[in-house]
Design an enzyme around this catalytic site. Structure first.
Site, PDB file in Angstrom:
ATOM      1  N   GLY A 209       0.828  -1.203   0.000  1.00 25.51           N
ATOM      2  CA  GLY A 209       0.000   0.000   0.000  1.00 25.51           C
ATOM      3  C   GLY A 209       0.859   1.248   0.000  1.00 25.51           C
ATOM      4  O   GLY A 209       0.575   2.217  -0.721  1.00 25.51           O
ATOM      5  N   GLU A 251     -14.508   2.988   1.620  1.00 21.06           N
ATOM      6  CA  GLU A 251     -15.246   1.976   2.395  1.00 21.06           C
ATOM      7  C   GLU A 251     -14.299   1.527   3.492  1.00 21.06           C
ATOM      8  O   GLU A 251     -13.355   0.789   3.225  1.00 21.06           O
ATOM      9  CB  GLU A 251     -15.614   0.783   1.505  1.00 21.06           C
ATOM     10  CG  GLU A 251     -16.481   1.107   0.319  1.00 21.06           C
ATOM     11  CD  GLU A 251     -17.922   1.393   0.697  1.00 21.06           C
ATOM     12  OE1 GLU A 251     -18.276   1.228   1.883  1.00 21.06           O
ATOM     13  OE2 GLU A 251     -18.686   1.788  -0.187  1.00 21.06           O
ATOM     14  N   CYS A 285     -15.784  -6.325   7.351  1.00 17.11           N
ATOM     15  CA  CYS A 285     -15.960  -4.938   7.811  1.00 17.11           C
ATOM     16  C   CYS A 285     -17.314  -4.748   8.473  1.00 17.11           C
ATOM     17  O   CYS A 285     -17.451  -3.993   9.418  1.00 17.11           O
ATOM     18  CB  CYS A 285     -15.793  -3.984   6.647  1.00 17.11           C
ATOM     19  SG  CYS A 285     -16.861  -4.385   5.288  1.00 17.11           S
TER      20      CYS A 285
HETATM   21  P1  NAD Z   1      -5.452  -1.805   4.752  1.00 15.42           P
HETATM   22  O1  NAD Z   1      -5.972  -0.420   4.799  1.00 15.42           O
HETATM   23  O2  NAD Z   1      -4.178  -2.092   5.422  1.00 15.42           O
HETATM   24  O3  NAD Z   1      -5.245  -2.262   3.236  1.00 15.42           O
HETATM   25  C1  NAD Z   1      -6.274  -2.172   2.278  1.00 15.42           C
HETATM   26  C2  NAD Z   1      -5.649  -1.899   0.947  1.00 15.42           C
HETATM   27  O4  NAD Z   1      -5.081  -0.597   0.985  1.00 15.42           O
HETATM   28  C3  NAD Z   1      -4.511  -2.848   0.594  1.00 15.42           C
HETATM   29  O5  NAD Z   1      -4.536  -3.106  -0.793  1.00 15.42           O
HETATM   30  C4  NAD Z   1      -3.285  -2.055   0.970  1.00 15.42           C
HETATM   31  O6  NAD Z   1      -2.142  -2.429   0.262  1.00 15.42           O
HETATM   32  C5  NAD Z   1      -3.730  -0.655   0.597  1.00 15.42           C
HETATM   33  N1  NAD Z   1      -3.040   0.422   1.289  1.00 15.42           N
HETATM   34  C6  NAD Z   1      -2.512   0.407   2.535  1.00 15.42           C
HETATM   35  N2  NAD Z   1      -1.942   1.610   2.789  1.00 15.42           N
HETATM   36  C7  NAD Z   1      -2.129   2.382   1.701  1.00 15.42           C
HETATM   37  C8  NAD Z   1      -1.771   3.724   1.356  1.00 15.42           C
HETATM   38  N3  NAD Z   1      -1.088   4.507   2.185  1.00 15.42           N
HETATM   39  N4  NAD Z   1      -2.144   4.205   0.141  1.00 15.42           N
HETATM   40  C9  NAD Z   1      -2.839   3.425  -0.714  1.00 15.42           C
HETATM   41  N5  NAD Z   1      -3.175   2.146  -0.463  1.00 15.42           N
HETATM   42  C10 NAD Z   1      -2.837   1.631   0.742  1.00 15.42           C
HETATM   43  O7  NAD Z   1      -6.638  -2.708   5.262  1.00 15.42           O
HETATM   44  P2  NAD Z   1      -6.650  -4.271   5.398  1.00 15.42           P
HETATM   45  O8  NAD Z   1      -5.895  -4.585   6.640  1.00 15.42           O
HETATM   46  O9  NAD Z   1      -6.267  -4.924   4.118  1.00 15.42           O
HETATM   47  O10 NAD Z   1      -8.208  -4.532   5.592  1.00 15.42           O
HETATM   48  C11 NAD Z   1      -8.782  -4.413   6.807  1.00 15.42           C
HETATM   49  C12 NAD Z   1      -9.526  -3.091   6.937  1.00 15.42           C
HETATM   50  O11 NAD Z   1     -10.373  -2.881   5.825  1.00 15.42           O
HETATM   51  C13 NAD Z   1     -10.449  -3.110   8.127  1.00 15.42           C
HETATM   52  O12 NAD Z   1     -10.376  -1.866   8.786  1.00 15.42           O
HETATM   53  C14 NAD Z   1     -11.820  -3.316   7.531  1.00 15.42           C
HETATM   54  O13 NAD Z   1     -12.884  -2.881   8.286  1.00 15.42           O
HETATM   55  C15 NAD Z   1     -11.696  -2.578   6.256  1.00 15.42           C
HETATM   56  N6  NAD Z   1     -12.680  -3.087   5.295  1.00 15.42           N
HETATM   57  C16 NAD Z   1     -13.747  -2.303   4.998  1.00 15.42           C
HETATM   58  C17 NAD Z   1     -14.723  -2.755   4.124  1.00 15.42           C
HETATM   59  C18 NAD Z   1     -15.913  -1.912   3.771  1.00 15.42           C
HETATM   60  O14 NAD Z   1     -16.537  -2.165   2.757  1.00 15.42           O
HETATM   61  N7  NAD Z   1     -16.274  -0.915   4.550  1.00 15.42           N
HETATM   62  C19 NAD Z   1     -14.571  -4.003   3.541  1.00 15.42           C
HETATM   63  C20 NAD Z   1     -13.473  -4.781   3.875  1.00 15.42           C
HETATM   64  C21 NAD Z   1     -12.519  -4.297   4.748  1.00 15.42           C
END
Ligand code: NAD
Length: 482
Positions: A209, A251, A285
């Site tokens: 990310g 999201e 989520c």
């Molecule tokens: P995360 O934020 O660590 O990663 C999600 C995605 O974002 C990954 O592809 C990651 O590589 C990317 N990412 C991370 N930092 C980034 C940055 N600085 N810039 C751009 N991209 C970046 O989250 P996770 O650990 O993969 O997922 C868990 C989280 O996601 C939980 O908080 C969960 O609630 C949330 N989630 C929300 C929904 C929804 O629809 N509301 C659905 C699924 C998960």
């Protein structure tokens, strides 16, 4: 085609072909049940992200010129092809996420396919609808080039919720799956190519990310960034996109509550809420991770918790008897364990029941646990665990229950357990969340889904999901002629 395992060098999906990215670093994908590495995926660089955006921007104009009906037909065909790959999709997600066998067909493969098919069902009307306002006719055009960033919890579903509406709407896409679970995405890209999507509208870049995700979010050629993930990363994405004024959809996380209003519903609510909270090992989520019960029913609720936890079997996702599998990654397991440690040391937080996982010496297991939290400011009430941990909060009356439900920074969904429709609606109106469901009513998968407050903004699923990938344009007729 089997999902890629081992060293994946050609991890860049560009113009419908697998290409080796220019980077030299790799991210590891683990088997969640054993901790063993199943793949090493070569990361993209910012130059690769540029190439992907060039390809998407070039192809998008042509793809937008294809009739909406033909575009939607390609998406539908991709769903058919993915359905034929169900075994491979299930095995891939069992390994990279750790979803148990009893849930992977429905919650992973089934939901992913449903997301595509429900998009197909509503896309054509949303795209072709024309509205007259005076002499002006409002038409809907593709939003342009989309940067899509997805989390690891539901690799097919999360990708489908972005790619299907974007492609149907006539957008170009640069997609980055989560580094923890990228393997499913290759199958999706191949299915769209096989379905007849021309080279260019769909491109996939892999990597972290911090490097690849932020290169997408801050890309000058992006017209819209659709992000699903954590609150912290979502904020960074919005800030990167803001430098170009690029629209974003976020999201984010949740700490959703089930509220028991009718006394005779408490046992059913406990069963249902634990099912929601422990499903996919809590990595959902919209999981109900809080249960608010009338204080005088707390003992009954706790009895039911103990009975339900007797039936929980924590184990290998490939074992048919397992009901809760491992967390997707070591990092996520460590986060959950830390939340449990803090909960154990928080005054006013007491464990009702917890499953022992000490015999599971490999893989990323954490103990499914239910606690009672008397203090609404306890971290276990306030923080999203994203693991199989449920916090029960006792309430003195309906107003107190609403106050507790509203007492976190999140606002994703809620359930309200009552047979009284008027009471349901009255409570639902007082909750600042994206959606409220009555008792154990099944989720309607094409109703709009998304958050308020720190859970983000923007909506996915069904027609609301398609509309995110369209922009309105007004064509005004009239003026002096001749
Ligand atoms: P995360 O934020 O660590 O990663 C999600 C995605 O974002 C990954 O592809 C990651 O590589 C990317 N990412 C991370 N930092 C980034 C940055 N600085 N810039 C751009 N991209 C970046 O989250 P996770 O650990 O993969 O997922 C868990 C989280 O996601 C939980 O908080 C969960 O609630 C949330 N989630 C929300 C929904 C929804 O629809 N509301 C659905 C699924 C998960």
């Amino acid at each position: 085609m089997a999902s890629p395992r081992g060293i994946v060098d050609d991890s860049l999906w560009l113009d419908n072909a697998r290409v080796v990215p220019s980077g030299t670093s790799y991210t590891s994908v683990d088997n969640s049940a054993t901790g063993e590495e199943i793949a090493k995926v070569r990361s993209a660089t910012s130059e690769d992200v540029d190439r992907a955006f060039d390809s998407a921007a070039r192809a998008q104009k042509q793809w937008a010129g294809v009739s909406p009906a033909d575009r939607v037909a390609v998406v539908e065909k991709a769903a058919d092809i993915l359905e034929g790959m169900a075994d491979d999709l299930a095995a891939t997600m069992q390994a990279e996420v750790g979803t148990v066998a009893s849930q992977v067909r429905g919650a992973q493969v089934g939901l992913g396919l449903a997301a595509i098919r429900l998009t197909v069902a509503s896309a054509l009307d949303a795209i072709t609808e024309r509205e007259r306002i005076g002499d002006s006719e409002v038409v809907h055009e593709p939003a342009g080039v989309v940067g899509a960033i997805t989390p690891w919890n539901y690799p097919l579903f999360q990708v489908a919720l972005k790619v299907a509406p974007a492609i149907a709407a006539g957008c170009g896409v640069v997609l980055k799956p989560a580094e923890v679970a990228p393997l499913t995405t290759f199958l999706v890209a191949e299915a769209f190519a096989e379905a007849g999507l021309p080279a260019g509208p769909l491109n996939v870049v892999c990597g972290s990310g911090a490097s690849v995700g932020s290169a997408i979010a801050g890309h000058a050629r992006a017209d819209f960034i659709s992000f699903t993930g954590s609150v912290a990363a979502g904020r960074k994405v919005a800030m990167s996109a803001a430098q170009w004024g690029t629209r974003t959809s976020l999201e984010l996380g949740g700490k959703s509550a089930a509220i028991v209003l009718d006394d005779d519903k408490v046992r059913a609510a406990v069963r249902h809420t634990i099912g929601s909270c422990f499903g996919n090992a809590g990595q959902t989520c919209a999981a109900l991770s809080r249960l608010i019960v009338p204080r005088h029913l707390l003992e009954e609720a706790e009895d039911e918790v103990r009975a339900v936890l007797e039936q929980v079997v924590v184990g290998d996702p490939f074992d048919a008897a397992s009901t809760v599998g491992p967390l997707a990654s070591q990092e996520q397991r460590n986060r959950v364990v830390e939340h449990l440690r803090v909960a154990g040391e928080t005054a006013g937080v007491r464990t009702v029941a917890s499953k022992d996982v000490s015999h599971l010496t490999r893989g990323w297991y954490a103990a499914p646990t239910v606690v009672v939290a008397g203090d609404p400011s306890a971290p276990i009430v306030q923080e999203e665990v994203f693991g199989p941990v449920l916090a029960i909060q006792p309430a003195d009356n309906e107003a107190h229950a609403i106050e507790l439900a509203e007492g976190t920074r999140f606002g994703l969904i809620a359930r309200v357990w009552t047979d009284d429709d008027a009471r349901f609606e009255s409570v639902a109106q007082q909750l600042r969340v994206g959606g409220v469901i009555q008792s154990d009513a099944p989720t309607v998968w094409d109703a709009p889904f998304g958050g308020v407050k720190h859970s983000g903004y923007g909506r996915e699923r069904g027609v609301y999901g398609v509309e995110e990938y369209l922009v309105s344009k007004s064509l005004q007729r009239g003026g002096s002629k001749g």
